[in-house]
Design an enzyme around this catalytic site. Sequence first.
Site, PDB file in Angstrom:
ATOM      1  N   GLY A   1      36.209 -10.592  70.302  1.00  0.00           N
ATOM      2  CA  GLY A   1      35.165 -10.568  69.278  1.00  0.00           C
ATOM      3  C   GLY A   1      35.671 -10.216  67.888  1.00  0.00           C
ATOM      4  O   GLY A   1      36.878 -10.248  67.618  1.00  0.00           O
ATOM      5  N   GLN A   2      34.731  -9.886  67.011  1.00  0.00           N
ATOM      6  CA  GLN A   2      35.060  -9.633  65.602  1.00  0.00           C
ATOM      7  C   GLN A   2      36.093  -8.511  65.453  1.00  0.00           C
ATOM      8  O   GLN A   2      37.065  -8.655  64.713  1.00  0.00           O
ATOM      9  CB  GLN A   2      33.786  -9.258  64.817  1.00  0.00           C
ATOM     10  CG  GLN A   2      34.031  -9.078  63.321  1.00  0.00           C
ATOM     11  CD  GLN A   2      32.901  -8.316  62.611  1.00  0.00           C
ATOM     12  OE1 GLN A   2      32.060  -7.693  63.259  1.00  0.00           O
ATOM     13  NE2 GLN A   2      32.892  -8.370  61.295  1.00  0.00           N
TER      14      GLN A   2
ATOM     15  N   ASP B   1      35.889  -9.598  84.162  1.00  0.00           N
ATOM     16  CA  ASP B   1      34.563  -9.115  83.790  1.00  0.00           C
ATOM     17  C   ASP B   1      34.602  -7.584  83.785  1.00  0.00           C
ATOM     18  O   ASP B   1      34.881  -6.969  84.822  1.00  0.00           O
ATOM     19  CB  ASP B   1      33.553  -9.636  84.835  1.00  0.00           C
ATOM     20  CG  ASP B   1      32.128  -9.275  84.503  1.00  0.00           C
ATOM     21  OD1 ASP B   1      31.907  -8.478  83.565  1.00  0.00           O
ATOM     22  OD2 ASP B   1      31.228  -9.795  85.189  1.00  0.00           O
TER      23      ASP B   1
ATOM     24  N   LYS C   1      23.773   3.099  72.701  1.00  0.00           N
ATOM     25  CA  LYS C   1      24.805   3.831  71.956  1.00  0.00           C
ATOM     26  C   LYS C   1      24.591   5.340  72.034  1.00  0.00           C
ATOM     27  O   LYS C   1      25.564   6.105  72.143  1.00  0.00           O
ATOM     28  CB  LYS C   1      24.868   3.351  70.502  1.00  0.00           C
ATOM     29  CG  LYS C   1      25.452   1.949  70.338  1.00  0.00           C
ATOM     30  CD  LYS C   1      26.870   1.836  70.895  1.00  0.00           C
ATOM     31  CE  LYS C   1      27.503   0.479  70.671  1.00  0.00           C
ATOM     32  NZ  LYS C   1      28.785   0.325  71.396  1.00  0.00           N
TER      33      LYS C   1
ATOM     34  N   GLY D   1      37.097  -6.732  76.019  1.00  0.00           N
ATOM     35  CA  GLY D   1      36.181  -7.392  75.090  1.00  0.00           C
ATOM     36  C   GLY D   1      36.900  -7.682  73.783  1.00  0.00           C
ATOM     37  O   GLY D   1      36.334  -7.564  72.690  1.00  0.00           O
TER      38      GLY D   1
ATOM     39  N   TYR E   1      19.952  -1.537  71.761  1.00  0.00           N
ATOM     40  CA  TYR E   1      21.338  -1.302  71.339  1.00  0.00           C
ATOM     41  C   TYR E   1      21.525   0.176  70.977  1.00  0.00           C
ATOM     42  O   TYR E   1      22.486   0.820  71.418  1.00  0.00           O
ATOM     43  CB  TYR E   1      21.631  -2.193  70.125  1.00  0.00           C
ATOM     44  CG  TYR E   1      22.998  -2.061  69.513  1.00  0.00           C
ATOM     45  CD1 TYR E   1      24.136  -2.438  70.202  1.00  0.00           C
ATOM     46  CD2 TYR E   1      23.146  -1.589  68.210  1.00  0.00           C
ATOM     47  CE1 TYR E   1      25.387  -2.342  69.622  1.00  0.00           C
ATOM     48  CE2 TYR E   1      24.390  -1.497  67.616  1.00  0.00           C
ATOM     49  CZ  TYR E   1      25.508  -1.875  68.329  1.00  0.00           C
ATOM     50  OH  TYR E   1      26.751  -1.784  67.752  1.00  0.00           O
TER      51      TYR E   1
ATOM     52  N   ASP F   1      39.333 -10.413  77.931  1.00  0.00           N
ATOM     53  CA  ASP F   1      37.965 -10.830  77.664  1.00  0.00           C
ATOM     54  C   ASP F   1      37.471 -11.597  78.882  1.00  0.00           C
ATOM     55  O   ASP F   1      38.251 -11.958  79.764  1.00  0.00           O
ATOM     56  CB  ASP F   1      37.891 -11.705  76.402  1.00  0.00           C
ATOM     57  CG  ASP F   1      36.533 -11.583  75.713  1.00  0.00           C
ATOM     58  OD1 ASP F   1      36.452 -10.912  74.678  1.00  0.00           O
ATOM     59  OD2 ASP F   1      35.543 -12.138  76.234  1.00  0.00           O
TER      60      ASP F   1
ATOM     61  N   ILE G   1      30.444  -4.122  59.897  1.00  0.00           N
ATOM     62  CA  ILE G   1      31.856  -4.365  59.597  1.00  0.00           C
ATOM     63  C   ILE G   1      32.000  -5.750  58.986  1.00  0.00           C
ATOM     64  O   ILE G   1      31.542  -6.747  59.550  1.00  0.00           O
ATOM     65  CB  ILE G   1      32.728  -4.223  60.854  1.00  0.00           C
ATOM     66  CG1 ILE G   1      32.644  -2.761  61.315  1.00  0.00           C
ATOM     67  CG2 ILE G   1      34.177  -4.604  60.562  1.00  0.00           C
ATOM     68  CD1 ILE G   1      33.411  -2.464  62.547  1.00  0.00           C
TER      69      ILE G   1
HETATM   70  N1  SER Z   1      26.844  -4.283  63.199  1.00  0.00           N
HETATM   71  C1  SER Z   1      25.964  -3.734  64.186  1.00  0.00           C
HETATM   72  C2  SER Z   1      24.675  -4.468  64.256  1.00  0.00           C
HETATM   73  O1  SER Z   1      24.233  -4.907  63.224  1.00  0.00           O
HETATM   74  C3  SER Z   1      25.704  -2.288  63.912  1.00  0.00           C
HETATM   75  O2  SER Z   1      26.574  -1.502  64.624  1.00  0.00           O
HETATM   76  O3  SER Z   1      24.085  -4.567  65.293  1.00  0.00           O
END
Ligand code: SER
Length: 318
Positions: free
Chosen positions: A11-12, A53, A146, A8, A142, A34, A172
């Site tokens: 991404g950022q 994948d 986690k 992955g 989410y 990716d 971030i």
């Molecule tokens: N940057 C993430 C979000 O906003 C938080 O871990 O979902």
Amino acid sequence: MKRILVVGAGGQIGTELVPHLQKNYGKDNVIASDLKDEMVEKLRGFATTEQFDALDEQHFAEIVKKYKIDTIFNLVAMLSAAGEARPLTAWRLNMGALLNSLNIAKECGCAVFTPSSIGVFGESTPHNMTPQDTIMRPNTIYGVCKVAGELLSDYYFTRFGVDTRSVRYPGIISSGALPGGGTTDYAVEVFYEVLKNGRYTCEVPEETYMDMLYMPDALDAVIQLMEADPAKLIHRNSFNITSMSFNPRELFASIAKRIPNAVFDYNIDLVKAAISASWPNKMDDSCARAEWGWNPKWDMEAMIDDMLAAIGKKLGIS
Ligand code: SER
């Protein structure tokens, strides 16, 4: 850690973590992967790249064996706001990529780093100086992923001896690839909008505090934690880390000191408002400081100066 696979990676975080790892461990020792064509294309410019994948365990395992990987960085994730639009997809993606990373690590003797998040916390968590060990009852998919991911990673360590380590990233902030689908994304978007259009409409309420990190600190954290003496780690999955906490009003006021004509207003997104209200105002990251030397360098003012310079340059307007 000598042979690294970043999954992955487009991404950022990945697009900046890959060069950071290359600098520290050698270009040939970092493989970036990716699923998406455009991400792989972007990575190809500076790294050895594979396209697969992460939910395909067999293909994933083949890549790990092909390159004799000893450390997997699993960055596959659907973030908080995007996850609320497609909860089942978020669960399958977030948990599937992690489970495959852990199983392959167990089979092939790899260490695993997977970011956790401030998303593990919820309304019943103490919001100020949120402790390392506290109530974790999130009400986003989410956050549920986690929390489950932290438990699963600790389980793979205690049950199978897989060297799993993780940090709870706050928002971030970075000038490279954009974040996508997160609740904290406003703190990145604002820089582009203000520099391009002189104004920004924020979807997060102005008084909502959240923890943030500037990318250079987020990258240092990964290497510091993965290189830490395991004997000193009381915790593993996952460590609170932060370097600044602000609300939109404070961030925008500081940006306006540099760009006095900038206009800020609000069009509140109810999903983001609920998520951000349930997250900590400020976390206590003393365990990370004590156990592996976490010591961030960037505060809000320094970050703003650097972001304005970097994004101005990127947009060709300064
Ligand atoms: N940057 C993430 C979000 O906003 C938080 O871990 O979902």
